[in-house]
Design a protein around this motif. Structure first.
Motif, PDB file in Angstrom:
ATOM      1  N   MET A   1       0.871  -1.018  -0.257  1.00 25.14           N
ATOM      2  CA  MET A   1       0.060  -0.067  -0.095  1.00 25.14           C
ATOM      3  C   MET A   1       0.747   1.265   0.086  1.00 25.14           C
ATOM      4  O   MET A   1       2.046   1.331   0.450  1.00 25.14           O
ATOM      5  N   VAL A   2       0.026   2.297  -0.447  1.00 27.98           N
ATOM      6  CA  VAL A   2       1.145   3.467  -0.476  1.00 27.98           C
ATOM      7  C   VAL A   2       0.916   4.375   0.590  1.00 27.98           C
ATOM      8  O   VAL A   2      -0.277   4.400   1.242  1.00 27.98           O
ATOM      9  N   ASP A   3       2.065   4.726   1.142  1.00 25.99           N
ATOM     10  CA  ASP A   3       1.870   5.557   2.387  1.00 25.99           C
ATOM     11  C   ASP A   3       1.698   6.849   2.044  1.00 25.99           C
ATOM     12  O   ASP A   3       2.214   7.891   1.338  1.00 25.99           O
ATOM     13  N   PHE A   4       0.245   7.468   2.188  1.00 23.59           N
ATOM     14  CA  PHE A   4      -0.191   8.769   1.925  1.00 23.59           C
ATOM     15  C   PHE A   4       0.091   9.672   3.162  1.00 23.59           C
ATOM     16  O   PHE A   4      -0.464   9.585   4.294  1.00 23.59           O
TER      17      PHE A   4
ATOM     18  N   ILE B   1      -3.753  -4.234  -5.024  1.00 25.74           N
ATOM     19  CA  ILE B   1      -3.509  -3.215  -4.148  1.00 25.74           C
ATOM     20  C   ILE B   1      -2.789  -2.219  -4.811  1.00 25.74           C
ATOM     21  O   ILE B   1      -3.015  -0.861  -4.904  1.00 25.74           O
ATOM     22  N   ALA B   2      -1.623  -2.530  -5.682  1.00 26.98           N
ATOM     23  CA  ALA B   2      -1.102  -1.253  -6.480  1.00 26.98           C
ATOM     24  C   ALA B   2      -1.997  -0.596  -7.529  1.00 26.98           C
ATOM     25  O   ALA B   2      -1.762   0.559  -7.708  1.00 26.98           O
ATOM     26  N   GLY B   3      -2.671  -1.266  -8.106  1.00 30.81           N
ATOM     27  CA  GLY B   3      -3.700  -0.496  -8.812  1.00 30.81           C
ATOM     28  C   GLY B   3      -4.702   0.295  -8.324  1.00 30.81           C
ATOM     29  O   GLY B   3      -4.820   1.412  -8.862  1.00 30.81           O
ATOM     30  N   VAL B   4      -4.950   0.016  -7.385  1.00 26.62           N
ATOM     31  CA  VAL B   4      -5.874   0.749  -6.425  1.00 26.62           C
ATOM     32  C   VAL B   4      -5.131   1.942  -5.942  1.00 26.62           C
ATOM     33  O   VAL B   4      -5.681   3.206  -6.161  1.00 26.62           O
ATOM     34  N   CYS B   5      -3.902   1.728  -5.313  1.00 29.13           N
ATOM     35  CA  CYS B   5      -3.155   3.022  -4.851  1.00 29.13           C
ATOM     36  C   CYS B   5      -2.854   3.690  -6.308  1.00 29.13           C
ATOM     37  O   CYS B   5      -2.904   5.110  -5.958  1.00 29.13           O
TER      38      CYS B   5
ATOM     39  N   ASP C   1      -3.079 -12.468  -6.480  1.00 30.56           N
ATOM     40  CA  ASP C   1      -2.650 -11.337  -7.113  1.00 30.56           C
ATOM     41  C   ASP C   1      -2.646 -10.095  -6.607  1.00 30.56           C
ATOM     42  O   ASP C   1      -2.860  -8.897  -6.919  1.00 30.56           O
ATOM     43  N   TYR C   2      -2.974 -10.116  -5.205  1.00 30.26           N
ATOM     44  CA  TYR C   2      -3.363  -9.121  -4.081  1.00 30.26           C
ATOM     45  C   TYR C   2      -2.435  -7.813  -4.327  1.00 30.26           C
ATOM     46  O   TYR C   2      -2.720  -6.745  -4.339  1.00 30.26           O
TER      47      TYR C   2
ATOM     48  N   GLN D   1      -8.466   4.555   0.456  1.00 27.80           N
ATOM     49  CA  GLN D   1      -7.389   3.229   0.275  1.00 27.80           C
ATOM     50  C   GLN D   1      -7.916   2.267   0.749  1.00 27.80           C
ATOM     51  O   GLN D   1      -8.181   0.923   0.078  1.00 27.80           O
ATOM     52  N   GLU D   2      -8.314   1.959   1.959  1.00 30.38           N
ATOM     53  CA  GLU D   2      -8.654   0.818   2.864  1.00 30.38           C
ATOM     54  C   GLU D   2     -10.099   0.298   2.103  1.00 30.38           C
ATOM     55  O   GLU D   2     -10.094  -1.069   1.695  1.00 30.38           O
TER      56      GLU D   2
END
Length: 140
Positions: free
Chosen positions: A1-4, A114-118, A109-110, A31-32
């Protein structure tokens, strides 16, 4: 996950954003939510419910998942215990293992999900930078 975080804001031209803390909290919540929704796509509802129970820390759900898996003999369990320093059969270790094992089993493929969502959230933030700097804190 990206650290926002503050660094994310600075790197994306939002260092002067008003109400940074509130906006960062909004991004983390978004994000969650989006990651959870993306992970659930294409899975049967009972499988999604199982994961919901695990991530919510429901002891019954975690124990039911552990009972279906030979977790004490799973190398993943041993790796998590070693890296985390958590005691075997501790609730924290069992929770961590159940979350990771569920993802590996049901959404291998999680990481890509996750990368796509971020990436999508980051693109939305950048596309709306001027609006955000003007005081709006919501993503479109």
């Amino acid at each position: 996950m990206v650290d926002f975080d503050e660094k994310f804001l600075e790197e994306n031209g939002l260092g002067a954003l008003p109400h940074k803390a509130e906006f960062l909290a909004h991004l983390a919540e978004e994000q969650e939510t989006r990651v959870g929704e993306a992970i659930a796509v294409g899975l049967p509802q009972e499988v999604v419910d199982e994961f919901d129970g695990i991530v919510e820390g429901n002891i019954e759900a975690i124990n039911a998942f552990l009972a279906k898996n030979d977790y004490k003999n799973d190398p993943i369990y041993a790796q998590i215990a070693e890296k985390s320093g958590l005691a075997p059969d501790s609730p924290e270790l069992n929770d961590e293992y159940a979350s990771i094992k569920w993802l590996l089993t049901n959404r291998p493929d999680y990481e890509e999900v996750i990368a796509g969502v971020c990436k999508k959230i980051q693109q939305e933030v950048i596309a709306n930078r001027d609006q955000l700097l003007a005081g709006s804190q919501q993503l479109p």
